[in-house]
Write an enzyme that holds these catalytic residues in place. Structure first.
Site, short mmCIF file in Angstrom:
data_model
loop_
_atom_site.label_atom_id
_atom_site.label_comp_id
_atom_site.label_asym_id
_atom_site.label_seq_id
_atom_site.Cartn_x
_atom_site.Cartn_y
_atom_site.Cartn_z
N THR A 2 0.87 -1.18 0.00
CA THR A 2 0.00 0.00 0.00
C THR A 2 0.90 1.22 0.00
O THR A 2 2.03 1.15 0.48
CB THR A 2 -0.86 0.00 1.29
OG1 THR A 2 -1.69 -1.15 1.29
CG2 THR A 2 -1.73 1.24 1.41
N ARG B 271 -13.82 -7.58 -0.95
CA ARG B 271 -13.12 -7.28 0.31
C ARG B 271 -12.58 -5.84 0.27
O ARG B 271 -11.96 -5.42 -0.70
CB ARG B 271 -11.97 -8.27 0.51
CG ARG B 271 -11.13 -8.04 1.78
CD ARG B 271 -9.87 -7.27 1.51
NE ARG B 271 -8.96 -7.23 2.65
CZ ARG B 271 -7.88 -6.46 2.72
NH1 ARG B 271 -7.57 -5.67 1.71
NH2 ARG B 271 -7.11 -6.48 3.79
N VAL B 272 -12.82 -5.11 1.34
CA VAL B 272 -12.28 -3.76 1.48
C VAL B 272 -11.31 -3.77 2.67
O VAL B 272 -11.67 -4.26 3.75
CB VAL B 272 -13.40 -2.73 1.73
CG1 VAL B 272 -12.82 -1.35 2.02
CG2 VAL B 272 -14.34 -2.67 0.52
N GLY B 273 -10.12 -3.27 2.46
CA GLY B 273 -9.14 -3.22 3.54
C GLY B 273 -9.26 -1.93 4.33
O GLY B 273 -10.29 -1.24 4.32
N ASP B 274 -8.17 -1.58 4.98
CA ASP B 274 -8.18 -0.37 5.82
C ASP B 274 -7.97 0.92 5.04
O ASP B 274 -8.35 2.00 5.49
CB ASP B 274 -7.10 -0.48 6.90
CG ASP B 274 -5.69 -0.63 6.31
OD1 ASP B 274 -5.54 -1.29 5.25
OD2 ASP B 274 -4.74 -0.10 6.91
N THR C 296 0.10 0.82 6.54
CA THR C 296 0.24 -0.17 5.47
C THR C 296 0.44 -1.53 6.15
O THR C 296 0.92 -1.60 7.27
CB THR C 296 1.43 0.12 4.54
OG1 THR C 296 2.64 0.10 5.31
CG2 THR C 296 1.30 1.48 3.87
N GLY C 297 0.09 -2.59 5.43
CA GLY C 297 0.20 -3.92 6.02
C GLY C 297 -1.17 -4.56 6.14
O GLY C 297 -2.08 -4.24 5.37
N GLY D 204 -4.60 -5.02 6.62
CA GLY D 204 -5.67 -4.06 6.79
C GLY D 204 -6.65 -4.42 7.89
O GLY D 204 -7.16 -3.55 8.60
#
Ligand code: GLY
Length: 327
Positions: free
Chosen positions: A175, A203-206, A226-227, A229
């Site tokens: 990210t 899927r939605v991450g952070d 980053t990383g 989520g």
């Protein structure tokens, strides 16, 4: 000044002068992110980003502007090269904070963004290779001649060696985050990603979640992640860090405290998901936070180490070491 993920360095080198010359910190943060979004060699964002499990590239991005305390974001957007620019338009041209999927795509198209095929040959081959190695029992057969079908480029360095095991993939969650502080004291930030490689479609991450993948407050500072989520969402990590800055913590202490919470939360969750924690009790995943306060003090912290990017008047754009949890 600018602070962000290691991969933001190229963009910082190109755009730091614009910020130093009085440019808007939000415009500069987005412009830095766009450099990586347009780079087909970067398989963590935009063009060439690793796709979902159906082989479709779905992107997430968000930005936030301190002076107005307004944000904009898009999630699961397909076929648009610059989701960070679309997020800025959501912020500037709508009353909303987040558009997703087809609606986000159509909003971008209405504003003149072209339809772009984001899946590059390298990313398609990496996806195919992942499918081939999913399970010994399924119908997909991995290459038997000892050669991988894809040149995984930068992904190779963050994927476990696959030759020994039929299910070797440690899936990347690369990210780009950038936080920016202008000489007038205005703070802003932007985060953009193709998300967890080979994720479940939808899927939605952070990254597009305000408070998780990024947050800024004109009263205290900015943070981004980053990383993994899911860990950042569960800790509401960026918001937590900015609140710690408000209470007087230094960027380094605020970032480390957020990581400590992430570790405790992973340990609790590992009763149901043991794979989240290693035998020594530490998380099996990585997470970084980037922190910038209004005085221009900054820190990058990480569960596993590595580099982050920073640019300031004294030393220009460069990489520095991420601080680990232990002093
Ligand atoms: N941090 C990016 C993601 O998990 O999608």
């Amino acid at each position: 000044m600018l602070i962000g993920s290691a991969t933001a360095l190229d963009g910082m080198q190109r755009f730091y002068a614009e910020l130093a010359a009085g440019g808007d910190p939000l415009d500069v943060a987005v412009d830095v992110c766009k450099v990586q979004e347009a780079d087909p060699e970067d398989q963590s964002v935009g063009l060439g980003g690793l796709p979902n499990e159906d082989g479709v590239v779905q992107l997430d991005a968000a930005c936030m502007y301190g002076p107005t305390h307004k944000s904009g974001a898009v999630a699961c957007i397909e076929n648009i090269l610059h989701p960070s620019e679309v997020a800025k338009l959501v912020m500037k041209r709508t009353d909303h904070c987040l558009l997703v999927g087809k609606g986000a795509y159509e909003f971008a198209r209405a504003h003149g963004f072209p339809h772009v095929e984001l899946l590059t040959e390298a990313s398609r081959k990496a996806w195919l290779e992942w499918k081939e190695n999913l399970s010994k029992e399924d119908d997909w057969l991995a290459a038997r001649d000892g050669h991988r079908t894809a040149n995984l480029g930068p992904v190779r360095s963050i994927v476990a060696d696959s030759d020994a095991s039929p299910t070797p993939w440690k899936r990347p969650t690369g990210t780009i985050h950038v936080s920016a502080l202008s000489s007038r004291g205005e703070i802003a930030c932007c985060t953009t990603t193709s998300g967890l490689a080979f994720k479940i479609p939808g899927r939605v991450g952070d990254s597009p979640i305000i408070g998780a993948g990024l947050y800024c407050d004109q009263e205290c500072g900015s943070a981004g992640a980053t990383g993994r989520g899911e860990a950042s969402i569960l800790a509401n990590g960026s918001f937590a860090i900015v609140e710690l800055l408000r209470q007087g913590a230094t960027p380094l202490d605020a970032g480390r405290e957020a990581l400590r919470r992430v570790v405790r939360q992973a340990q609790r969750l590992s009763k149901w998901q043991p794979e989240l924690v290693r035998a020594d009790g530490r998380p099996s995943f990585n997470l970084q936070f980037y922190v910038l306060d209004l005085a221009g003090r900054f820190a990058g912290v990480s569960l596993e180490g590595g580099k982050f990017a920073v640019a300031d008047p004294e030393r220009g754009a460069r990489h520095e070491e991420l601080a680990l949890l232990e002093a």
